[in-house]
Write an enzyme that holds these catalytic residues in place. Sequence first.
Site, mmCIF file in Angstrom:
data_model
loop_
_atom_site.group_PDB
_atom_site.id
_atom_site.type_symbol
_atom_site.label_atom_id
_atom_site.label_comp_id
_atom_site.label_asym_id
_atom_site.label_seq_id
_atom_site.Cartn_x
_atom_site.Cartn_y
_atom_site.Cartn_z
ATOM 1 N N GLU A 1 -34.475 38.432 -3.756
ATOM 2 C CA GLU A 1 -33.613 39.689 -3.224
ATOM 3 C C GLU A 1 -32.846 39.555 -1.932
ATOM 4 O OE1 GLU A 1 -36.651 43.104 -3.963
ATOM 5 O OE2 GLU A 1 -37.879 41.364 -3.478
ATOM 6 N N ARG B 1 -32.097 46.013 3.359
ATOM 7 C CA ARG B 1 -32.880 46.485 2.015
ATOM 8 C C ARG B 1 -33.297 48.153 2.609
ATOM 9 N NH1 ARG B 1 -39.056 46.282 0.632
ATOM 10 N NH2 ARG B 1 -38.772 46.986 -1.429
ATOM 11 N N HIS C 1 -37.494 47.849 -6.979
ATOM 12 C CA HIS C 1 -37.348 46.703 -7.123
ATOM 13 C C HIS C 1 -35.711 46.357 -7.874
ATOM 14 C CE1 HIS C 1 -41.855 46.076 -7.497
ATOM 15 N NE2 HIS C 1 -41.392 45.828 -6.356
ATOM 16 N N ARG D 1 -52.301 49.342 -6.130
ATOM 17 C CA ARG D 1 -51.946 50.501 -6.787
ATOM 18 C C ARG D 1 -52.229 50.757 -8.156
ATOM 19 N NH1 ARG D 1 -45.929 49.355 -5.156
ATOM 20 N NH2 ARG D 1 -46.107 49.275 -2.870
ATOM 21 N N ASN E 1 -34.988 42.720 5.788
ATOM 22 C CA ASN E 1 -35.607 43.344 4.636
ATOM 23 C C ASN E 1 -37.101 44.056 5.255
ATOM 24 O OD1 ASN E 1 -37.324 44.174 2.350
ATOM 25 N ND2 ASN E 1 -36.800 42.383 1.285
#
Length: 371
Positions: free
Chosen positions: A356, A65, A154, A215, A8
């Site tokens: 994940e 990923r 996501h 963000r 990842n």
Amino acid sequence: MSRVLVLNCGSSSVKWRHYDGDRTLDHGTVERVGEPGGGPADHAGAVRQILDGLDLTGLAAVGHRVVHGGRKFSTPVLVDDAVLAAIKDLVPLAPLHNPANLAGIEVARAALPDVPQVAVFDTAFHHTLPEAAATYAIDRDTAERYDIRRYGFHGTSHAYVSRRTAELLGRPYEQLNTITLHLGNGASACAVANGRSVATSMGMSPLEGLVMGTRSGDLDPAVIFHLRREGGLSVDDIDDLLNHRSGLLGLSGANDMREVLQRRAAGDSAAELAFDVYCRRITGYVGAYYALLGRVDAIAFTAGVGENAAPVRAAALTGLDRLGIAVDDARNDGDGDRVISPGGAEVSVCVIRTDEEREIARQARDVVAGR
């Protein structure tokens, strides 16, 4: 057949996990990739470092990923030269992430030429979005020419968490309507109807939607024009502002929710406002997704903030009692995967630890088994 390595590659780190079936053999993170005085000079060097330190005998697959799959990739795929070229073509849609993902794939392919490489896309889970959810109201020809639409991100986390929520509640996944809230340094909401993503807060990029660590999330587009015309900021300056100097950091001076909560408890008014803006945005999305789904069976909090910040969970759902949504204070202060709503509540509010890498490993095995 059961051993899978998951890579990842983030913008400045590489997380990895080595599985034998559902059992984790080893795992770790290489941090500060490419940073002065930090770790390896680049992602390729980081992945080489990881591979050199592992015994990969009997490895069945490497799962990677990949942040952006665009319109092309709606499912995980075996990587070949054509797939690699297609991922490179998508770099303009994810300039901070896809290059790092590509570096990991290229190094692993070279080091393990006989091991299948599987790309698992963050955007893939959201390919089930209805066109009305994925389409922005701008000129159609322009949108088509520049691939402007809602892709969502996501996806592996929302897929894992929505499925795990069904398991926790003992309900069939295909019959459950869930709102999943992935709240970390990046944050997104997703409405999952009967196992399918039907709405999500991130858009063409991970900038849209919830307030995040650095963000801005949702913003009037005219702010960009105003900063350019009146402030003289360049496009790159505005990009940096909205992606790296906004969100919790811009509001309070701290991008880590733990620090924001500490400052808030000490009476810092900037931290108080940051907390309120953050939670109010979540509340709005929960209400909107409730309306879209028509019936909500569960709400699941996950990721670093969602799993660990009890005050955020409580505040984000405050005022939603008439929708059958409430948080029990005692349960909210617990630990692990659990239900934190009061007994008999119409909507089950849950905390689920996302995984994940485990979801990527599962999808990689499925691809290899079916090839």
